[in-house]
Design a protein around this motif. Structure first.
Motif, PDB file in Angstrom:
ATOM      1  N   ASP A  29       0.860  -1.182   0.000  1.00 36.67           N
ATOM      2  CA  ASP A  29       0.000   0.000   0.000  1.00 36.67           C
ATOM      3  C   ASP A  29       0.893   1.228   0.000  1.00 36.67           C
ATOM      4  O   ASP A  29       1.952   1.243   0.656  1.00 36.67           O
ATOM      5  N   GLU A  31       1.046   5.635   0.248  1.00 37.17           N
ATOM      6  CA  GLU A  31       0.443   6.943   0.461  1.00 37.17           C
ATOM      7  C   GLU A  31       1.195   7.919  -0.425  1.00 37.17           C
ATOM      8  O   GLU A  31       2.419   7.811  -0.598  1.00 37.17           O
ATOM      9  N   THR A  77      -4.212  11.491   5.587  1.00 37.22           N
ATOM     10  CA  THR A  77      -3.228  10.491   6.011  1.00 37.22           C
ATOM     11  C   THR A  77      -2.560  10.810   7.342  1.00 37.22           C
ATOM     12  O   THR A  77      -2.033   9.905   7.996  1.00 37.22           O
ATOM     13  N   LEU A 155     -11.677  -0.474   0.887  1.00 40.80           N
ATOM     14  CA  LEU A 155     -10.925  -1.279   1.841  1.00 40.80           C
ATOM     15  C   LEU A 155     -11.573  -1.258   3.217  1.00 40.80           C
ATOM     16  O   LEU A 155     -11.644  -2.290   3.896  1.00 40.80           O
ATOM     17  N   SER A 156     -12.068  -0.102   3.633  1.00 38.69           N
ATOM     18  CA  SER A 156     -12.693  -0.017   4.957  1.00 38.69           C
ATOM     19  C   SER A 156     -13.926  -0.899   5.038  1.00 38.69           C
ATOM     20  O   SER A 156     -14.170  -1.559   6.059  1.00 38.69           O
ATOM     21  N   PRO A 168      -7.990  -0.290   8.688  1.00 47.50           N
ATOM     22  CA  PRO A 168      -7.314   0.623   7.762  1.00 47.50           C
ATOM     23  C   PRO A 168      -7.513   2.075   8.164  1.00 47.50           C
ATOM     24  O   PRO A 168      -8.602   2.468   8.578  1.00 47.50           O
ATOM     25  N   ASN A 169      -6.437   2.862   8.048  1.00 49.60           N
ATOM     26  CA  ASN A 169      -6.490   4.248   8.517  1.00 49.60           C
ATOM     27  C   ASN A 169      -5.716   5.207   7.611  1.00 49.60           C
ATOM     28  O   ASN A 169      -5.276   6.266   8.038  1.00 49.60           O
ATOM     29  N   HIS A 170      -5.517   4.818   6.351  1.00 54.65           N
ATOM     30  CA  HIS A 170      -4.784   5.620   5.377  1.00 54.65           C
ATOM     31  C   HIS A 170      -3.319   5.798   5.763  1.00 54.65           C
ATOM     32  O   HIS A 170      -2.697   6.797   5.383  1.00 54.65           O
ATOM     33  N   ASP A 175      -2.784  -0.279   6.346  1.00 51.46           N
ATOM     34  CA  ASP A 175      -3.669  -0.624   5.233  1.00 51.46           C
ATOM     35  C   ASP A 175      -3.209  -1.907   4.545  1.00 51.46           C
ATOM     36  O   ASP A 175      -4.036  -2.715   4.101  1.00 51.46           O
ATOM     37  N   THR A 179      -5.286  -5.338   4.170  1.00 49.46           N
ATOM     38  CA  THR A 179      -5.470  -5.957   2.857  1.00 49.46           C
ATOM     39  C   THR A 179      -5.064  -7.426   2.872  1.00 49.46           C
ATOM     40  O   THR A 179      -5.654  -8.247   2.158  1.00 49.46           O
TER      41      THR A 179
END
Length: 572
Positions: A29, A31, A77, A155-156, A168-170, A175, A179
Protein backbone atom coordinates in the motif's frame (compact mmCIF):
# COMPACT_ATOMS: atom_id res chain seq x y z
CA UNK A 1 -15.93 -34.55 -32.36
CA UNK A 2 -14.16 -34.64 -28.99
CA UNK A 3 -14.22 -31.52 -26.83
CA UNK A 4 -10.94 -30.88 -25.01
CA UNK A 5 -10.16 -28.96 -21.86
CA UNK A 6 -8.35 -26.45 -24.05
CA UNK A 7 -11.52 -25.82 -26.04
CA UNK A 8 -13.33 -25.07 -22.79
CA UNK A 9 -10.61 -22.68 -21.72
CA UNK A 10 -9.65 -24.90 -18.77
CA UNK A 11 -6.10 -25.34 -17.56
CA UNK A 12 -4.42 -28.63 -18.39
CA UNK A 13 -2.70 -30.67 -15.67
CA UNK A 14 0.67 -29.34 -16.80
CA UNK A 15 -0.61 -25.78 -16.43
CA UNK A 16 -2.02 -26.09 -12.92
CA UNK A 17 1.10 -24.31 -11.73
CA UNK A 18 1.82 -23.06 -8.22
CA UNK A 19 -0.64 -23.96 -5.45
CA UNK A 20 -1.96 -20.88 -3.69
CA UNK A 21 -0.71 -22.19 -0.36
CA UNK A 22 2.83 -22.19 -1.79
CA UNK A 23 2.59 -18.80 -3.50
CA UNK A 24 4.41 -15.85 -1.97
CA UNK A 25 2.36 -12.65 -1.98
CA UNK A 26 3.66 -9.16 -1.20
CA UNK A 27 0.72 -6.99 -0.23
CA UNK A 28 1.63 -3.34 -0.73
CA UNK A 29 0.00 0.00 0.00
CA UNK A 30 1.22 3.49 -0.82
CA UNK A 31 0.44 6.94 0.46
CA UNK A 32 1.09 9.76 -2.00
CA UNK A 33 0.77 13.51 -2.51
CA UNK A 34 -2.06 12.94 -5.01
CA UNK A 35 -3.45 10.56 -7.59
CA UNK A 36 -1.31 11.11 -10.70
CA UNK A 37 1.70 8.84 -11.22
CA UNK A 38 4.58 10.77 -12.72
CA UNK A 39 3.27 14.08 -11.38
CA UNK A 40 2.51 13.34 -7.74
CA UNK A 41 4.96 11.49 -5.46
CA UNK A 42 5.04 8.67 -2.92
CA UNK A 43 5.16 9.64 0.76
CA UNK A 44 4.97 6.21 2.41
CA UNK A 45 5.34 2.53 1.47
CA UNK A 46 4.01 -0.35 3.54
CA UNK A 47 4.19 -3.99 2.50
CA UNK A 48 3.61 -7.41 4.05
CA UNK A 49 5.06 -10.65 2.64
CA UNK A 50 2.90 -13.72 3.25
CA UNK A 51 2.84 -17.36 2.17
CA UNK A 52 0.44 -20.07 3.25
CA UNK A 53 -1.27 -17.68 5.67
CA UNK A 54 2.01 -16.94 7.48
CA UNK A 55 3.61 -13.49 7.59
CA UNK A 56 7.21 -13.77 6.36
CA UNK A 57 8.19 -10.13 6.76
CA UNK A 58 7.13 -6.50 6.66
CA UNK A 59 8.48 -3.42 4.90
CA UNK A 60 7.60 0.10 5.99
CA UNK A 61 9.13 3.52 5.46
CA UNK A 62 8.19 7.14 5.02
CA UNK A 63 9.45 8.65 1.75
CA UNK A 64 10.59 12.21 1.14
CA UNK A 65 8.50 13.29 -1.88
CA UNK A 66 10.75 16.28 -2.55
CA UNK A 67 7.67 18.47 -2.87
CA UNK A 68 4.90 19.86 -0.72
CA UNK A 69 2.04 17.72 0.60
CA UNK A 70 -1.40 19.26 -0.06
CA UNK A 71 -3.41 20.11 3.07
CA UNK A 72 -6.24 17.74 2.12
CA UNK A 73 -3.74 14.87 1.89
CA UNK A 74 -2.30 15.79 5.28
CA UNK A 75 -5.81 15.67 6.75
CA UNK A 76 -6.47 12.29 5.14
CA UNK A 77 -3.23 10.49 6.01
CA UNK A 78 -1.81 12.49 8.90
CA UNK A 79 1.56 12.56 7.09
CA UNK A 80 3.05 16.05 7.31
CA UNK A 81 6.00 17.65 5.55
CA UNK A 82 7.90 17.68 8.85
CA UNK A 83 7.49 13.89 9.13
CA UNK A 84 8.99 13.20 5.70
CA UNK A 85 11.70 15.89 5.76
CA UNK A 86 14.40 13.51 7.04
CA UNK A 87 12.98 10.42 5.31
CA UNK A 88 14.91 8.84 2.42
CA UNK A 89 13.85 9.82 -1.12
CA UNK A 90 12.20 7.26 -3.38
CA UNK A 91 15.38 6.56 -5.39
CA UNK A 92 16.98 5.26 -2.17
CA UNK A 93 13.89 3.30 -1.09
CA UNK A 94 13.15 1.58 -4.40
CA UNK A 95 16.09 -0.88 -4.43
CA UNK A 96 15.18 -2.18 -0.97
CA UNK A 97 11.49 -2.52 -1.83
CA UNK A 98 12.18 -4.24 -5.17
CA UNK A 99 14.43 -6.72 -3.37
CA UNK A 100 11.74 -7.31 -0.72
CA UNK A 101 9.12 -8.01 -3.41
CA UNK A 102 11.37 -9.97 -5.78
CA UNK A 103 9.79 -13.17 -7.06
CA UNK A 104 6.45 -12.58 -5.34
CA UNK A 105 2.97 -11.83 -6.61
CA UNK A 106 2.27 -8.16 -5.88
CA UNK A 107 -1.14 -7.55 -4.30
CA UNK A 108 -2.77 -4.18 -3.72
CA UNK A 109 -6.22 -2.76 -3.14
CA UNK A 110 -6.83 -0.89 -6.40
CA UNK A 111 -3.57 -2.23 -7.77
CA UNK A 112 -3.34 0.03 -10.85
CA UNK A 113 -2.92 3.02 -8.53
CA UNK A 114 -0.05 1.53 -6.49
CA UNK A 115 1.75 -0.19 -9.35
CA UNK A 116 1.35 2.93 -11.49
CA UNK A 117 3.28 4.99 -8.94
CA UNK A 118 5.93 2.29 -8.52
CA UNK A 119 6.43 1.92 -12.27
CA UNK A 120 6.66 5.70 -12.68
CA UNK A 121 9.26 5.91 -9.89
CA UNK A 122 11.30 3.10 -11.46
CA UNK A 123 11.20 4.81 -14.84
CA UNK A 124 12.16 8.21 -13.41
CA UNK A 125 15.13 6.91 -11.43
CA UNK A 126 16.45 4.34 -13.87
CA UNK A 127 15.33 1.12 -12.21
CA UNK A 128 13.91 -1.74 -14.26
CA UNK A 129 10.30 -2.55 -13.34
CA UNK A 130 10.43 -6.33 -12.65
CA UNK A 131 6.99 -6.94 -14.22
CA UNK A 132 5.61 -9.10 -11.40
CA UNK A 133 2.25 -10.81 -11.48
CA UNK A 134 -0.20 -8.30 -9.99
CA UNK A 135 -3.43 -9.11 -8.17
CA UNK A 136 -5.98 -6.42 -7.39
CA UNK A 137 -8.17 -7.18 -4.37
CA UNK A 138 -10.82 -4.74 -5.64
CA UNK A 139 -11.25 -6.76 -8.84
CA UNK A 140 -11.12 -10.02 -6.93
CA UNK A 141 -13.74 -8.82 -4.46
CA UNK A 142 -16.09 -7.75 -7.25
CA UNK A 143 -15.71 -11.21 -8.79
CA UNK A 144 -16.17 -13.16 -5.55
CA UNK A 145 -18.69 -11.13 -3.53
CA UNK A 146 -22.28 -10.31 -4.41
CA UNK A 147 -23.63 -6.76 -4.40
CA UNK A 148 -25.86 -7.61 -1.47
CA UNK A 149 -22.92 -8.88 0.57
CA UNK A 150 -20.56 -6.07 -0.37
CA UNK A 151 -22.30 -2.95 -1.75
CA UNK A 152 -18.93 -1.20 -1.54
CA UNK A 153 -15.49 -2.66 -2.26
CA UNK A 154 -13.63 0.08 -0.44
CA UNK A 155 -10.93 -1.28 1.84
CA UNK A 156 -12.69 -0.02 4.96
CA UNK A 157 -15.91 -1.80 3.95
CA UNK A 158 -14.16 -5.09 3.16
CA UNK A 159 -12.14 -4.85 6.37
CA UNK A 160 -15.39 -4.61 8.31
CA UNK A 161 -16.90 -7.51 6.33
CA UNK A 162 -13.95 -9.82 7.00
CA UNK A 163 -13.34 -8.46 10.51
CA UNK A 164 -9.66 -7.75 9.90
CA UNK A 165 -7.30 -7.56 12.86
CA UNK A 166 -6.01 -4.17 11.68
CA UNK A 167 -8.34 -1.29 10.90
CA UNK A 168 -7.31 0.62 7.76
CA UNK A 169 -6.49 4.25 8.52
CA UNK A 170 -4.78 5.62 5.38
CA UNK A 171 -1.33 4.72 6.68
CA UNK A 172 0.58 2.38 4.42
CA UNK A 173 1.56 -0.50 6.71
CA UNK A 174 -1.78 -0.65 8.54
CA UNK A 175 -3.67 -0.62 5.23
CA UNK A 176 -1.37 -3.34 3.87
CA UNK A 177 -2.01 -5.49 6.96
CA UNK A 178 -5.75 -5.04 6.55
CA UNK A 179 -5.47 -5.96 2.86
CA UNK A 180 -3.70 -9.20 3.83
CA UNK A 181 -6.73 -10.26 5.87
CA UNK A 182 -9.05 -9.24 3.05
CA UNK A 183 -6.98 -11.27 0.58
CA UNK A 184 -7.13 -14.36 2.79
CA UNK A 185 -10.87 -13.93 3.24
CA UNK A 186 -11.39 -13.75 -0.53
CA UNK A 187 -9.14 -16.74 -1.21
CA UNK A 188 -11.12 -18.82 1.27
CA UNK A 189 -14.23 -18.14 -0.82
CA UNK A 190 -12.49 -19.55 -3.90
CA UNK A 191 -11.67 -22.98 -2.49
CA UNK A 192 -15.20 -24.40 -2.92
CA UNK A 193 -15.28 -23.35 -6.60
CA UNK A 194 -12.06 -25.23 -7.39
CA UNK A 195 -9.53 -22.39 -7.53
CA UNK A 196 -6.43 -23.94 -5.98
CA UNK A 197 -3.48 -22.57 -7.94
CA UNK A 198 -2.15 -19.16 -8.87
CA UNK A 199 -2.88 -19.76 -12.55
CA UNK A 200 -6.45 -20.79 -11.76
CA UNK A 201 -6.83 -17.65 -9.65
CA UNK A 202 -5.88 -15.36 -12.53
CA UNK A 203 -7.95 -17.40 -14.93
CA UNK A 204 -10.96 -17.06 -12.62
CA UNK A 205 -10.95 -13.27 -12.90
CA UNK A 206 -13.08 -11.70 -15.67
CA UNK A 207 -12.19 -10.19 -19.04
CA UNK A 208 -10.38 -13.19 -20.51
CA UNK A 209 -11.66 -14.08 -23.97
CA UNK A 210 -11.72 -17.71 -25.18
CA UNK A 211 -9.23 -16.76 -27.90
CA UNK A 212 -6.87 -15.36 -25.26
CA UNK A 213 -7.15 -18.57 -23.22
CA UNK A 214 -6.52 -20.79 -26.23
CA UNK A 215 -3.23 -19.03 -26.95
CA UNK A 216 -1.76 -20.41 -23.73
CA UNK A 217 -0.24 -23.11 -25.90
CA UNK A 218 2.23 -20.51 -27.20
CA UNK A 219 4.01 -20.75 -23.85
CA UNK A 220 4.04 -24.56 -23.65
CA UNK A 221 7.57 -24.97 -25.05
CA UNK A 222 9.20 -22.25 -22.94
CA UNK A 223 11.60 -23.20 -20.12
CA UNK A 224 11.26 -22.04 -16.53
CA UNK A 225 14.50 -20.09 -16.80
CA UNK A 226 15.42 -16.39 -16.86
CA UNK A 227 15.66 -14.75 -20.24
CA UNK A 228 14.08 -12.65 -22.97
CA UNK A 229 10.88 -13.47 -24.86
CA UNK A 230 9.61 -12.17 -28.20
CA UNK A 231 6.03 -12.26 -29.43
CA UNK A 232 5.98 -12.66 -33.23
CA UNK A 233 3.20 -11.76 -35.61
CA UNK A 234 1.87 -13.55 -38.71
CA UNK A 235 4.67 -12.17 -40.90
CA UNK A 236 7.41 -13.15 -38.42
CA UNK A 237 7.66 -9.53 -37.28
CA UNK A 238 8.57 -8.96 -33.64
CA UNK A 239 5.55 -7.45 -31.90
CA UNK A 240 6.82 -7.21 -28.33
CA UNK A 241 9.99 -7.92 -26.34
CA UNK A 242 10.19 -8.50 -22.58
CA UNK A 243 12.30 -10.08 -19.84
CA UNK A 244 11.40 -12.64 -17.20
CA UNK A 245 12.98 -14.53 -14.33
CA UNK A 246 10.75 -17.47 -15.32
CA UNK A 247 10.00 -17.37 -19.05
CA UNK A 248 7.19 -19.90 -19.02
CA UNK A 249 5.34 -18.38 -16.08
CA UNK A 250 5.69 -14.82 -17.34
CA UNK A 251 4.46 -15.53 -20.86
CA UNK A 252 1.47 -17.49 -19.51
CA UNK A 253 0.36 -14.39 -17.65
CA UNK A 254 -0.38 -12.71 -20.98
CA UNK A 255 -3.19 -15.22 -21.51
CA UNK A 256 -4.93 -14.62 -18.17
CA UNK A 257 -6.82 -11.70 -16.68
CA UNK A 258 -3.70 -10.55 -14.86
CA UNK A 259 -2.91 -8.85 -18.17
CA UNK A 260 -5.34 -5.93 -18.35
CA UNK A 261 -3.57 -3.54 -20.74
CA UNK A 262 -5.66 -3.07 -23.86
CA UNK A 263 -2.64 -2.45 -26.05
CA UNK A 264 -1.02 -5.73 -24.96
CA UNK A 265 -4.27 -7.66 -25.38
CA UNK A 266 -4.30 -6.43 -28.96
CA UNK A 267 -0.72 -7.66 -29.37
CA UNK A 268 -1.58 -11.10 -27.95
CA UNK A 269 -4.46 -11.39 -30.41
CA UNK A 270 -2.02 -10.85 -33.30
CA UNK A 271 0.75 -13.13 -31.99
CA UNK A 272 1.30 -16.53 -33.60
CA UNK A 273 4.52 -17.57 -31.85
CA UNK A 274 6.68 -16.76 -28.84
CA UNK A 275 10.46 -17.13 -29.11
CA UNK A 276 12.78 -17.01 -26.14
CA UNK A 277 16.46 -16.60 -25.36
CA UNK A 278 17.58 -18.16 -22.08
CA UNK A 279 20.00 -15.91 -20.17
CA UNK A 280 22.47 -16.56 -17.40
CA UNK A 281 21.03 -13.92 -15.08
CA UNK A 282 18.98 -10.73 -14.91
CA UNK A 283 21.67 -8.38 -16.26
CA UNK A 284 22.13 -10.41 -19.42
CA UNK A 285 18.34 -10.49 -19.88
CA UNK A 286 18.04 -6.69 -19.51
CA UNK A 287 20.88 -6.05 -21.95
CA UNK A 288 19.56 -8.51 -24.52
CA UNK A 289 16.13 -6.89 -24.22
CA UNK A 290 17.61 -3.46 -24.96
CA UNK A 291 19.53 -4.77 -27.97
CA UNK A 292 16.50 -6.58 -29.37
CA UNK A 293 14.37 -3.47 -28.93
CA UNK A 294 16.91 -1.45 -30.89
CA UNK A 295 17.22 -4.11 -33.59
CA UNK A 296 13.50 -4.81 -34.14
CA UNK A 297 11.75 -1.65 -32.87
CA UNK A 298 8.59 -3.63 -31.97
CA UNK A 299 5.48 -1.50 -32.27
CA UNK A 300 3.99 -2.61 -28.95
CA UNK A 301 7.02 -1.61 -26.86
CA UNK A 302 6.84 2.03 -25.84
CA UNK A 303 10.38 2.54 -24.59
CA UNK A 304 14.00 1.99 -25.47
CA UNK A 305 13.51 1.43 -29.19
CA UNK A 306 16.53 3.56 -30.02
CA UNK A 307 19.36 3.28 -27.54
CA UNK A 308 21.61 5.46 -29.65
CA UNK A 309 19.16 8.33 -29.22
CA UNK A 310 19.41 11.08 -26.67
CA UNK A 311 20.72 14.62 -26.65
CA UNK A 312 24.14 15.93 -25.71
CA UNK A 313 25.46 19.35 -24.71
CA UNK A 314 28.81 20.20 -26.27
CA UNK A 315 31.00 23.21 -26.95
CA UNK A 316 31.22 24.41 -30.54
CA UNK A 317 34.61 24.49 -32.26
CA UNK A 318 35.19 28.20 -32.89
CA UNK A 319 37.11 31.15 -31.50
CA UNK A 320 34.31 32.09 -29.08
CA UNK A 321 32.69 28.70 -28.29
CA UNK A 322 29.08 28.40 -27.22
CA UNK A 323 27.00 25.43 -26.11
CA UNK A 324 25.23 23.41 -28.76
CA UNK A 325 22.63 20.63 -28.49
CA UNK A 326 23.62 17.67 -30.67
CA UNK A 327 22.62 14.07 -31.29
CA UNK A 328 26.08 12.60 -31.87
CA UNK A 329 28.42 13.07 -28.89
CA UNK A 330 32.03 14.10 -29.11
CA UNK A 331 34.75 13.94 -26.47
CA UNK A 332 33.98 16.29 -23.60
CA UNK A 333 30.21 16.35 -24.23
CA UNK A 334 27.69 16.30 -21.37
CA UNK A 335 24.85 13.79 -21.48
CA UNK A 336 22.97 11.95 -22.63
CA UNK A 337 19.65 13.66 -21.93
CA UNK A 338 16.34 11.96 -22.63
CA UNK A 339 14.81 15.10 -24.11
CA UNK A 340 16.04 18.16 -25.94
CA UNK A 341 14.36 20.29 -23.28
CA UNK A 342 16.49 18.69 -20.57
CA UNK A 343 19.64 19.37 -22.57
CA UNK A 344 18.59 22.99 -23.16
CA UNK A 345 17.94 23.48 -19.43
CA UNK A 346 21.45 22.21 -18.63
CA UNK A 347 22.96 24.44 -21.30
CA UNK A 348 21.15 27.47 -19.89
CA UNK A 349 22.43 26.74 -16.38
CA UNK A 350 26.00 26.29 -17.63
CA UNK A 351 25.84 29.54 -19.61
CA UNK A 352 24.52 31.44 -16.57
CA UNK A 353 27.31 30.04 -14.39
CA UNK A 354 30.24 30.56 -16.75
CA UNK A 355 29.39 33.58 -18.87
CA UNK A 356 29.27 31.67 -22.16
CA UNK A 357 27.47 33.54 -24.90
CA UNK A 358 24.08 32.19 -25.93
CA UNK A 359 23.78 33.78 -29.37
CA UNK A 360 24.36 31.68 -32.47
CA UNK A 361 26.44 34.28 -34.33
CA UNK A 362 29.81 33.06 -35.55
CA UNK A 363 32.37 35.54 -34.22
CA UNK A 364 35.81 35.82 -35.83
CA UNK A 365 38.98 35.62 -33.79
CA UNK A 366 39.50 39.38 -33.91
CA UNK A 367 35.98 39.99 -32.67
CA UNK A 368 33.12 41.73 -34.48
CA UNK A 369 31.27 45.04 -34.44
CA UNK A 370 27.74 43.71 -34.01
CA UNK A 371 25.22 45.53 -31.86
CA UNK A 372 25.15 43.95 -28.35
CA UNK A 373 22.05 41.95 -27.53
CA UNK A 374 19.69 42.45 -24.59
CA UNK A 375 21.67 39.99 -22.44
CA UNK A 376 24.69 42.26 -22.66
CA UNK A 377 22.58 45.20 -21.50
CA UNK A 378 21.45 43.09 -18.54
CA UNK A 379 25.04 42.23 -17.63
CA UNK A 380 24.64 38.53 -18.48
CA UNK A 381 27.00 38.60 -21.47
CA UNK A 382 30.20 40.58 -22.01
CA UNK A 383 29.41 41.00 -25.72
CA UNK A 384 32.36 39.44 -27.60
CA UNK A 385 30.21 40.02 -30.68
CA UNK A 386 30.82 43.76 -30.23
CA UNK A 387 34.55 43.37 -29.63
CA UNK A 388 34.25 43.99 -25.87
CA UNK A 389 35.95 40.68 -25.02
CA UNK A 390 38.95 39.06 -26.69
CA UNK A 391 39.64 35.35 -27.15
CA UNK A 392 41.95 35.07 -24.16
CA UNK A 393 39.52 36.78 -21.79
CA UNK A 394 36.56 34.77 -23.10
CA UNK A 395 38.52 31.51 -22.86
CA UNK A 396 37.88 31.21 -19.12
CA UNK A 397 34.19 30.44 -19.79
CA UNK A 398 34.58 27.36 -22.03
CA UNK A 399 37.46 26.19 -19.83
CA UNK A 400 35.14 26.22 -16.82
CA UNK A 401 32.64 24.04 -18.71
CA UNK A 402 35.34 21.58 -19.78
CA UNK A 403 36.72 21.38 -16.23
CA UNK A 404 33.27 20.76 -14.76
CA UNK A 405 32.41 17.94 -17.16
CA UNK A 406 35.86 16.36 -16.80
CA UNK A 407 35.71 16.58 -13.00
CA UNK A 408 38.63 18.98 -12.57
CA UNK A 409 36.66 21.83 -10.92
CA UNK A 410 33.20 22.59 -9.56
CA UNK A 411 33.27 26.38 -9.96
CA UNK A 412 30.01 26.60 -11.99
CA UNK A 413 28.09 24.85 -9.19
CA UNK A 414 29.48 27.28 -6.64
CA UNK A 415 28.47 30.28 -8.75
CA UNK A 416 24.94 28.97 -9.34
CA UNK A 417 24.50 28.24 -5.63
CA UNK A 418 25.66 31.77 -4.81
CA UNK A 419 23.15 33.22 -7.29
CA UNK A 420 20.43 31.14 -5.69
CA UNK A 421 21.33 32.43 -2.23
CA UNK A 422 21.22 36.04 -3.46
CA UNK A 423 17.75 35.54 -4.92
CA UNK A 424 16.50 33.95 -1.72
CA UNK A 425 17.87 36.80 0.42
CA UNK A 426 16.18 39.27 -1.93
CA UNK A 427 12.93 37.34 -1.40
CA UNK A 428 12.65 36.57 -5.11
CA UNK A 429 11.43 33.11 -4.21
CA UNK A 430 9.78 32.14 -7.48
CA UNK A 431 12.93 32.82 -9.49
CA UNK A 432 15.00 31.17 -6.75
CA UNK A 433 12.91 28.01 -7.02
CA UNK A 434 13.40 27.89 -10.79
CA UNK A 435 17.16 28.39 -10.43
CA UNK A 436 17.36 25.78 -7.65
CA UNK A 437 15.62 23.12 -9.74
CA UNK A 438 17.80 24.00 -12.72
CA UNK A 439 20.95 23.57 -10.63
CA UNK A 440 19.69 20.29 -9.17
CA UNK A 441 19.02 18.93 -12.66
CA UNK A 442 22.47 20.03 -13.80
CA UNK A 443 24.18 18.32 -10.84
CA UNK A 444 22.33 15.07 -11.58
CA UNK A 445 23.20 15.28 -15.27
CA UNK A 446 26.90 15.88 -14.65
CA UNK A 447 27.02 13.19 -11.98
CA UNK A 448 25.39 10.59 -14.25
CA UNK A 449 27.56 11.60 -17.21
CA UNK A 450 30.75 11.23 -15.16
CA UNK A 451 29.77 7.84 -13.73
CA UNK A 452 28.82 6.44 -17.13
CA UNK A 453 32.00 7.79 -18.71
CA UNK A 454 34.15 6.29 -15.94
CA UNK A 455 32.69 2.84 -16.60
CA UNK A 456 32.91 3.19 -20.39
CA UNK A 457 36.61 4.04 -20.10
CA UNK A 458 37.46 0.60 -18.68
CA UNK A 459 38.77 -1.86 -21.30
CA UNK A 460 37.72 -4.87 -19.21
CA UNK A 461 36.01 -5.52 -15.89
CA UNK A 462 34.73 -8.76 -14.36
CA UNK A 463 32.19 -8.65 -11.54
CA UNK A 464 30.27 -11.25 -9.55
CA UNK A 465 27.06 -11.37 -7.54
CA UNK A 466 25.71 -14.15 -5.28
CA UNK A 467 22.88 -16.01 -7.02
CA UNK A 468 21.05 -16.62 -3.73
CA UNK A 469 21.61 -20.38 -3.85
CA UNK A 470 25.28 -20.63 -2.94
CA UNK A 471 26.59 -19.89 -6.44
CA UNK A 472 27.75 -16.85 -8.39
CA UNK A 473 26.58 -14.75 -11.34
CA UNK A 474 29.38 -13.30 -13.46
CA UNK A 475 29.50 -10.42 -15.95
CA UNK A 476 32.37 -9.41 -18.22
CA UNK A 477 32.09 -5.70 -19.12
CA UNK A 478 34.15 -4.01 -21.81
CA UNK A 479 33.91 -0.26 -22.40
CA UNK A 480 30.49 -0.07 -20.76
CA UNK A 481 29.00 -2.98 -22.72
CA UNK A 482 28.15 -6.46 -21.44
CA UNK A 483 30.57 -8.71 -23.33
CA UNK A 484 29.82 -12.03 -21.61
CA UNK A 485 27.68 -13.48 -18.82
CA UNK A 486 27.56 -16.77 -16.96
CA UNK A 487 27.02 -18.55 -13.68
CA UNK A 488 28.89 -20.90 -11.39
CA UNK A 489 26.34 -22.93 -9.47
CA UNK A 490 26.93 -24.06 -5.93
CA UNK A 491 29.81 -26.52 -5.78
CA UNK A 492 31.36 -25.36 -9.07
CA UNK A 493 34.79 -23.73 -8.89
CA UNK A 494 34.21 -20.10 -9.93
CA UNK A 495 37.55 -19.04 -11.41
CA UNK A 496 37.62 -21.56 -14.29
CA UNK A 497 34.15 -20.24 -15.20
CA UNK A 498 35.50 -16.67 -15.13
CA UNK A 499 38.44 -17.64 -17.35
CA UNK A 500 36.10 -19.26 -19.88
CA UNK A 501 33.79 -16.23 -19.92
CA UNK A 502 36.69 -13.82 -20.48
CA UNK A 503 38.10 -15.99 -23.28
CA UNK A 504 34.73 -16.17 -25.06
CA UNK A 505 33.63 -12.59 -24.42
CA UNK A 506 32.63 -10.27 -27.25
CA UNK A 507 35.38 -8.08 -28.63
CA UNK A 508 34.47 -4.44 -28.07
CA UNK A 509 36.27 -1.78 -30.11
CA UNK A 510 35.93 1.59 -28.36
CA UNK A 511 34.38 4.39 -30.38
CA UNK A 512 34.28 8.13 -30.04
CA UNK A 513 32.64 10.22 -27.37
CA UNK A 514 32.45 10.02 -23.57
CA UNK A 515 30.89 6.53 -23.70
CA UNK A 516 33.36 5.12 -26.23
CA UNK A 517 30.48 4.31 -28.56
CA UNK A 518 28.49 2.29 -26.00
CA UNK A 519 24.70 2.83 -25.84
CA UNK A 520 23.98 5.00 -22.81
CA UNK A 521 21.00 2.91 -21.74
CA UNK A 522 23.01 -0.32 -21.74
CA UNK A 523 25.88 1.29 -19.84
CA UNK A 524 23.36 2.60 -17.29
CA UNK A 525 21.86 -0.88 -16.81
CA UNK A 526 25.33 -2.37 -16.32
CA UNK A 527 26.29 0.38 -13.85
CA UNK A 528 23.17 -0.20 -11.74
CA UNK A 529 23.92 -3.93 -11.61
CA UNK A 530 27.49 -3.24 -10.53
CA UNK A 531 26.35 -0.78 -7.85
CA UNK A 532 23.83 -3.15 -6.27
CA UNK A 533 24.74 -4.29 -2.73
CA UNK A 534 26.61 -7.59 -2.77
CA UNK A 535 28.33 -7.15 -6.14
CA UNK A 536 32.05 -7.91 -6.02
CA UNK A 537 34.83 -6.83 -8.34
CA UNK A 538 36.73 -9.90 -9.56
CA UNK A 539 39.11 -8.21 -11.98
CA UNK A 540 39.67 -4.82 -13.57
CA UNK A 541 42.61 -4.25 -15.90
CA UNK A 542 42.79 -0.51 -15.11
CA UNK A 543 41.73 1.39 -11.98
CA UNK A 544 38.02 2.16 -11.91
CA UNK A 545 37.66 5.65 -10.49
CA UNK A 546 35.64 8.82 -10.84
CA UNK A 547 37.18 12.31 -11.16
CA UNK A 548 38.57 13.95 -8.03
CA UNK A 549 36.17 16.90 -8.42
CA UNK A 550 33.15 14.88 -9.49
CA UNK A 551 29.57 16.06 -9.11
CA UNK A 552 28.95 13.25 -6.62
CA UNK A 553 30.00 15.64 -3.84
CA UNK A 554 26.93 17.77 -4.59
CA UNK A 555 24.38 14.97 -4.22
CA UNK A 556 23.72 15.90 -0.59
CA UNK A 557 23.15 19.54 -1.59
CA UNK A 558 20.65 18.43 -4.22
CA UNK A 559 18.71 16.33 -1.71
CA UNK A 560 18.53 19.22 0.75
CA UNK A 561 17.64 21.79 -1.88
CA UNK A 562 14.90 19.75 -3.51
CA UNK A 563 13.46 18.84 -0.12
CA UNK A 564 13.06 22.59 0.46
CA UNK A 565 10.87 23.03 -2.64
CA UNK A 566 7.76 23.44 -0.51
CA UNK A 567 9.42 26.28 1.43
CA UNK A 568 9.91 28.39 -1.68
CA UNK A 569 6.44 27.62 -2.99
CA UNK A 570 4.91 28.52 0.34
CA UNK A 571 6.61 31.92 0.48
CA UNK A 572 5.60 33.05 -3.01
Amino acid sequence: MTTTAEDLGQLSFDELGTPLRETTFVVVDLETTGGRPGEDAITEIGAVKVRGGEVLGEFATLVNPRRGIPPEIVRLTGITEAMVYTAPPIDEVLPAFLEFAAGAVVVAHNAPFDTGFLRAACSEHGYAWPKPAVLCTVRLARRVLSRDEAPSCRLSALAQLFQTETTPNHRALDDARATVDVLHGLLERLGPVGVQSLEELFDYLPDVTPAQRRKRTLAAHLPSEPGVYMFRGPSEEVLYVGTATDLRRRVRQYFTSSESRGRIKEMVALAVRVDAVVCAHSLEAEVRELRLLTAHKPQYNRKSRNQQGGWWVTLTDEAFPRLSIVRRPRDGALGPFRSRQGAETAATALSDATGLRTCSMRIPTQGANATPCALAELGRCRAPCAGRQDVADYGHAPAAVRDLIAGRALTPFDKLAAQLEELALAERFEEAAIRRDRLADLVRAVDRSQRLAALAALPELVAARPDGAGGWEFSVVRHGRLASAGVARRGVRPMPVVDALVASAETVVPGEGPLRGAPAEETGVVLRWLNRPGTRLVYCDTPWSEPAKSAAGWRTWVDRAVAGRATYAGLN
